[in-house]
Each structure stands twice: as structure tokens, then as C-alpha cells.
Design an enzyme around this catalytic site. Structure first.
Site, PDB file in Angstrom:
ATOM      1  N   CYS A  67       0.815  -1.218   0.000  1.00  0.00           N
ATOM      2  CA  CYS A  67       0.000   0.000   0.000  1.00  0.00           C
ATOM      3  C   CYS A  67       0.845   1.263   0.000  1.00  0.00           C
ATOM      4  O   CYS A  67       0.585   2.194  -0.749  1.00  0.00           O
ATOM      5  CB  CYS A  67      -0.924  -0.008   1.222  1.00  0.00           C
ATOM      6  N   ASP A  90      -2.456  -7.411   3.388  1.00  0.00           N
ATOM      7  CA  ASP A  90      -3.163  -6.295   2.759  1.00  0.00           C
ATOM      8  C   ASP A  90      -3.465  -6.631   1.296  1.00  0.00           C
ATOM      9  O   ASP A  90      -3.079  -7.699   0.806  1.00  0.00           O
ATOM     10  CB  ASP A  90      -2.286  -5.033   2.879  1.00  0.00           C
ATOM     11  N   ARG A 113     -11.039  -7.825   7.602  1.00  0.00           N
ATOM     12  CA  ARG A 113     -11.511  -6.451   7.666  1.00  0.00           C
ATOM     13  C   ARG A 113     -12.832  -6.326   6.916  1.00  0.00           C
ATOM     14  O   ARG A 113     -12.995  -6.868   5.824  1.00  0.00           O
ATOM     15  CB  ARG A 113     -10.460  -5.529   7.064  1.00  0.00           C
ATOM     16  N   ASP A 159     -10.267   1.910   5.992  1.00  0.00           N
ATOM     17  CA  ASP A 159      -9.458   2.171   7.195  1.00  0.00           C
ATOM     18  C   ASP A 159     -10.178   3.058   8.208  1.00  0.00           C
ATOM     19  O   ASP A 159     -10.811   4.045   7.856  1.00  0.00           O
ATOM     20  CB  ASP A 159      -8.164   2.888   6.804  1.00  0.00           C
TER      21      ASP A 159
HETATM   22  C1  GAL Z   1      -4.060  -0.196   4.494  1.00  0.00           C
HETATM   23  C2  GAL Z   1      -4.540  -0.997   5.685  1.00  0.00           C
HETATM   24  C3  GAL Z   1      -4.007  -0.357   6.936  1.00  0.00           C
HETATM   25  C4  GAL Z   1      -2.491  -0.339   6.886  1.00  0.00           C
HETATM   26  C5  GAL Z   1      -2.017   0.334   5.609  1.00  0.00           C
HETATM   27  C6  GAL Z   1      -0.531   0.201   5.412  1.00  0.00           C
HETATM   28  O1  GAL Z   1      -4.515  -0.762   3.321  1.00  0.00           O
HETATM   29  O2  GAL Z   1      -5.929  -1.038   5.690  1.00  0.00           O
HETATM   30  O3  GAL Z   1      -4.471  -1.062   8.065  1.00  0.00           O
HETATM   31  O4  GAL Z   1      -2.007  -1.659   6.957  1.00  0.00           O
HETATM   32  O5  GAL Z   1      -2.649  -0.187   4.479  1.00  0.00           O
HETATM   33  O6  GAL Z   1      -0.108   0.879   4.272  1.00  0.00           O
END
Ligand code: GAL
Length: 644
Positions: free
Chosen positions: A153, A199, A282, A286
Site C-alpha cells: 500500500c 493487505d 476487515r 481504514d
Molecule cells: C491499508 C490498511 C491499513 C495499513 C495500511 C498500510 O490498506 O488497511 O491497516 O495496513 O494499508 O499501508
């Protein structure tokens, strides 16, 4: 500041951009044919979490700006403050730990500049073993983070942020894809981690127009996940990729001693299949430390009460207690957020910097009476007993007979006097109900019938109550959600659930798009004490407060374990049905054998009582068998369904 960090990290448009990407679609979980009984509990436990996992994760506190000193400092604090003794065991590192994938053998290399104890004999031969060994020696467990695609991510959405992977395109492919067995063997084998969060940005953000792909720095991956567009998402491919990780984990840890946390943010209809593939999954985008983000996350699990149970948990995201709108200046909101996670049997993963957390925040996170509600061994999730946009009453049946937890939630901006009554609790209205306030730690005066409770705006009052159950023995099925597995939901094409609070985009808070719309599939799935479309259960004009509402062609498994003698219900086509012409037969199976079937029933016909002896039966299956095709979904009700 966390929010500033997120803004600086330029993560804002990613979910929105993703929705513009076109790709081949796939179908949902629809079933044209009526389901057949399986004769067994078809839910396979993935990993080991008989109660919701508890611990800490680096993301909400540090984002990618993490390092060993911070993480170890938090680990020491979790022990020193007594939180570890309260059950918080997992210390999980999130995005930011990696340096690169080594060529040519693909072994992952740790960023030793921030994790110095990982330094090996030569620069690429790094190991987290000393790090996890230290955590284990402290009586804690260790968690790591990866992505299900090639890339992660932060690579897509935080290109200016610290600690991004380095090197060639291949070296920067730090996600699991193509290396599942190798990485799992390294992480949970050599390195000794106990938990992995996986993720899904690799599946969504690296298309030609995605946050990652358009930078030209990464291999293009035509997205399998299109946020907010379930019809453009390849559900079965996403599920298969995660299942491969579960398989590798089971190979690595045949005893099942691991946790697999699926993190594809409620996309790909994971709210329906996460239980079959992960330990937790999940259910939403977020969390951010804002009130309305918390509402959104909470709502994304609040109607999924039939999907969680011992070993498999809905995950509304990691806690923001201690941060932003839930910090030391907002203790009422922090208690509300923590209470809601506990009543929903959510994983409790602290997301604040425990090295500096003020005592009132530690007291909230360490409230043993609230934690005990979350961790109750029956694994029942809370069920909505009253539901409006302003007030909610959520009731969680606990293991002790006659014991329940109840959360009274004032979502509104005004003080409110909320009535709690025996019917909400499925308790006798003429017998006293004992009450304990789990935040003031006081026993309140017992009440009979009903009592009023005053709530401040945004307050949750969390009570433990003990009374005389309405049923002389046994339970209504909606009081034993932890024993239920929705094996087939009867949904033919996935629809987005409109009941979830429509928060602003958690990273952008921008109004540049046309708005925030229902996005997570799951609308139409079976519910406790509600129809699948969130209406009051009703057959031929009679309303029912309790029962299971479902679509025709659903199959619901109940783990009876030989503990009950009789199943009873009043069945019929629900008054809210979309199809008013087709017929449905209600069938009850015990360990695969038909025990009882209703006559064929249609819309408007009075409820028919059914009853089946279930002595010694391990698995009961409830099938609503649609007898002829229909143009629209049939809604059916197993009113007053109970096992005693
Ligand atoms: C998001 C995730 C978060 C965190 C983040 C890290 O996609 O939902 O909890 O892990 O990435 O970049």
C-alpha cells in the site's frame, strides 16, 4: 499528527481512482439450485483464535515511520502497564519494515537501519529472529505484515513517505505474490512470527491508472479488486489468492498456531467468505481517529452477527483509542469506541503509542470487565435489539446462563433517555434483572420490566445484566450466533449494504467526488432478529422480535454438539419478501438427515410451527428450499427459532 501524516503521504485518491478502472467481472456467491445439506460443520478453522485476537499494531500510531526502538518501547509498555496480563499479546509490525526482495533467490531483506537487531552476517542476510525471540521472552507474540499482490500500500499511496522498499522493480516487489510458500516459511518459520496481516493494495492499486501503476515504477497488475464496485471485482480470484496463503500457513504450522488477518477492507464480498479463509477479515475501509469513521467501521460489522464465532472474527479495524477524536480529551468517545468493539467481539488491536499514552487511556484499554465481554468464550457477537440512526441497543449473550452484555449507544448529538427493557434482553419481564455498569464498576439497582438510562451525546453505556431467560431451557438461535455458520446465503448477485454510515473518504475528507455511497456487498445475507434487508421479521401480518431472517435457497448450519433436545420455529414467507408468488419449503436436517419439513408456503400464508427432535445431533441445518423460480428474491423467516 496522524492525519497530517496521512495527508502528507498523498494517499488521498487511491480508493477513488481504483473505482475508475475497468476490468472483467465475476459473479457473486449466487446459487441457482436449492442447497443440499452437508451433514457436517463446513467451516474450517484457519489459525488459532478461539477468542478475538488482542494486541498492538504499529500503523495507527506510527504509519510507515516505525522502528525497532518504538516497537520495543511499546512492547515494554504493554508489559509494564499490565495490559499484557489483561490479554494483549500480539505485537504486530505493519507497513514499512522491508527493504527489498533479494535477487536472485527472492529472500526478503529487512530494513536494518530501523530494525538493527535484524542485521545479519552480510547486508542481505537479515533476520527478525532476535526481534521475535525478544518478544517471546517477554511472554508476547509477534506479528508481521505483507500484501497479497506484488506490491504494498505505501508504495502506491505514500510515495513520499519514509521506509519504502528500494532497488529494481523486482527487488521492490515485496508482496507475497509468487513467493507465498517462501515468505510464509521465512516469516512464520525462520523468523518466528505468529501472526500475519495480509493487505490487498497489490490487487487494487497497480493498474495503469492506479496510485502505483501510473508512477511507472512498478509492474502493472490489472486490478482484481475495484474498491466500491463489487461487480468489477473478481471475487473468486481474490478469495483463491488468500486461500493460498492460508494453505501455506497450515503447511508451515500444521498445529494451526497462527493468525491470518485478511485486509482487503470489506471488498470482494469478503464479509461473506472471510470466515472460510482467514482468522479475521476487515469489513471496511481504514479507521481514522474521527467519530464518523468509527461509526462507519462499527456499522460494517453490526449487521454481520451471524458471520463471527470462535476462531473466526469480523474485523472493524484496529483501535483508535488514544488518538484524535478518541484521545485523552475525548474519554467518553474513547469508551464508546472500545465498548462497541467489545460488544461486537472484535479483535482488540491497540493503535496508539503506549510509551506515552496517558493513564486514563490505559485505564480504558485495560478495563478487565469490558475485555471480558469481548473475550467471552461463547464467541457470540452482539445483536441489534433496537436500531435507529440515533439510538442502538446491542445485546451479546455471554456463556453464563442468563448473563448478557448490553451496549446502549446514543449516536445523536443530544442527551437522551433510553429505555432498556426485558424484551430487548429476551428475559422474563416479571423477574428482577441485575445490572452492573462496566465503566463505573458498580452494581446498579436491579430492575423489573424496564428501566431508563440517561446517555450523553455519543455515549455508550455498557452493562452486564443477569436475569431469567424467556426460555426455560436452551436459547433462541439469535442468542447463539457463535454456533451459526452461514454456509449459503441465497444471494444471487451481490448488492451493497445501505445501512453503513457513509463516512467521508478517510484519507481525503474531500467532496470532490459525487459522494460516499453504499459499497460493501452483503445486503441480503441472513440476520439475527431481522430480515436480511434490515426490516422487522413478520409473517402474514404477525411481527416477531426474534428469529432468523434469510433469503430462500439459504443454508444455515448450527453447531448443536449434541447439547440440545428439540428445535422449534414458526416459519413462513416474510411479509417483506420481494417475490410474492413463488413457494418455499422449510427443511430442518440433523447430521445430514431430514428431520422435518414444512408444507410449501407462499407470501401471506400464516406461519406454520415446526418442531424436530435433535437429541445427539451435532449439526443442524436450516434450508429454505425454493420450489419454483422467481423473478425477485424471496425473504423467509424462521421466527422464534430456538434450541432447547
Ligand atoms: C491499508 C490498511 C491499513 C495499513 C495500511 C498500510 O490498506 O488497511 O491497516 O495496513 O494499508 O499501508
Amino acid at each position: 499528527m496522524p492525519t497530517d501524516h496521512r495527508r502528507n503521504a498523498q494517499r488521498l485518491p487511491w480508493r477513488m481512482l481504483a473505482s475508475a478502472i475497468l476490468l472483467a467481472c465475476c459473479s457473486g456467491q449466487g446459487h441457482a439450485a436449492p442447497p443440499k445439506p452437508s451433514g457436517h460443520w463446513s467451516l474450517v478453522t484457519v489459525g488459532n483464535a478461539p477468542t478475538p485476537p488482542m494486541g498492538w499494531n504499529s500503523w495507527n500510531a506510527f504509519f510507515t515511520d516505525l522502528d525497532e526502538a518504538k516497537v520495543m518501547g511499546v512492547a515494554e509498555a504493554i508489559v509494564k502497564t499490565g495490559l499484557a496480563d489483561r490479554g494483549y499479546r500480539y505485537i504486530n509490525i505493519d507497513d514499512g519494515w522491508w527493504l527489498k526482495r533479494r535477487s536472485p533467490d527472492g529472500r526478503m531483506v529487512i530494513r536494518t537501519a530501523i530494525f538493527p537487531s535484524a542485521t545479519g552476517n552480510n547486508s542481505d542476510d537479515t533476520s527478525f529472529k532476535p526481534f521475535t525471540a525478544k518478544l517471546h521472552a517477554m511472554g508476547l507474540k509477534a506479528g508481521i505484515y505483507s500484501d497479497i499482490g506484488y506490491n504494498s500500500c505505501s508504495q502506491a499511496w505514500a510515495p513520499q513517505g519514509p521506509n519504502l522498499p528500494e532497488g529494481t522493480i523486482a527487488e521492490r516487489e515485496v508482496g507475497l505474490h509468487g513467493h507465498v510458500s517462501q515468505d510464509i516459511a521465512l516469516y512464520l518459520g525462520d523468523w518466528g512470527f505468529d501472526y500475519i496481516k495480509v493487505d490487498a493494495c497489490g490487487l487494487s492499486a497497480f493498474g495503469p491508472n492506479g496510485g502505483g501503476g501510473k508512477q511507472g515504477k512498478y509492474r502493472i497488475w490489472q486490478p482484481l479488486v475495484v474498491d466500491q464496485k463489487v461487480n468489477l471485482t473478481n471475487i473468486s480470484a481474490v478469495r483463491a489468492l488468500y486461500a493460498e496463503v492460508g494453505h501455506a500457513l497450515s503447511m508451515q504450522r500444521p498445529g494451526g498456531d497462527f493468525v491470518l488477518s485478511l485486509c482487503n477492507w470489506g471488498t470482494a464480498n469478503v464479509r461473506s467468505w472471510g470466515k472460510d479463509v482467514g482468522t479475521m477479515w476487515r469489513t471496511s475501509n481504514d479507521m481514522a481517529p474521527r467519530w464518523t469513521n468509527m461509526l462507519h467501521s462499527f456499522d460494517s460489522v453490526a449487521t454481520r452477527e451471524l458471520y463471527a464465532g470462535p476462531g473466526h472474527w469480523n474485523d472493524p479495524d484496529m483501535l483508535e483509542v488514544g488518538n484524535g477524536a478518541f484521545d485523552n480529551n475525548h474519554l467518553l468517545q474513547a469508551r464508546a469506541h472500545f465498548s462497541l468493539w467489545a460488544i461486537e467481539a472484535a479483535p482488540l488491536l491497540i493503535g496508539t503509542d503506549l510509551r506515552t499514552a496517558p493513564q486514563p487511556i490505559l485505564d480504558i484499554l485495560g478495563n478487565a470487565e469490558v475485555i471480558a465481554i469481548d473475550q467471552d468464550a461463547a464467541g457470540n457477537q452482539g445483536v441489534l435489539a433496537h436500531n435507529s440512526g440515533d439510538y442502538q441497543i446491542i445485546v451479546k449473550t455471554l456463556s453464563g446462563r442468563g448473563d448478557k452484555a448490553v451496549a446502549l449507544f446514543n449516536r445523536s448529538d443530544e442527551q437522551a433517555d433510553i429505555q432498556l427493557n426485558a424484551a430487548h434482553l429476551k428475559m422474563a419481564a416479571d423477574r428482577p434483572i441485575r445490572v452492573r455498569d462496566l465503566w463505573t464498576h458498580q452494581d446498579l439497582a436491579p430492575f423489573t420490566g424496564a428501566r431508563m438510562v440517561r446517555l450523553q451525546p455519543h455515549e455508550v453505556v455498557l452493562l452486564k445484566v443477569s436475569g431469567t431467560p424467556l426460555l426455560a431451557s436452551g436459547f433462541f438461535l439469535s442468542e447463539m450466533t457463535g454456533r451459526i455458520n452461514v454456509a449459503e446465503d441465497g444471494i444471487v448477485s451481490p448488492e451493497a449494504d445501505p445501512t453503513i454510515h457513509r463516512m467521508a473518504d478517510p484519507y481525503a475528507y474531500s467532496t470532490s467526488s459525487t459522494g460516499s455511497r453504499p459499497i460493501y456487498a452483503g445486503w441480503g445475507a441472513p440476520r439475527a432478529d431481522s430480515t436480511p434487508y434490515d426490516e422487522t421479521l413478520g409473517i402474514a401480518g404477525t411481527s416477531y422480535r426474534t428469529g432468523i431472517g434469510a433469503l430462500a435457497n439459504s443454508r444455515i448450519e448450527v453447531r448443536a454438539d449434541g447439547a440440545f433436545e428439540r428445535f422449534t420455529a414458526e416459519v413462513g414467507v416474510d411479509d417483506s419478501t420481494r417475490d410474492k408468488t413463488a413457494a418455499v419449503q422449510f427443511e430442518v436436517y440433523g447430521d445430514g438427515k431430514l428431520l422435518v419439513a414444512s408444507p410449501s408456503m407462499r407470501f401471506g400464508q400464516a406461519a406454520v410451527p415446526i418442531s424436530a427432535a435433535v437429541q445427539g445431533v451435532k449439526i443442524i441445518e436450516l434450508i429454505a428450499h425454493q420450489k419454483n423460480s422467481s423473478r425477485e428474491n424471496m425473504v423467509v423467516t424462521w421466527a422464534n427459532a430456538a434450541l432447547n
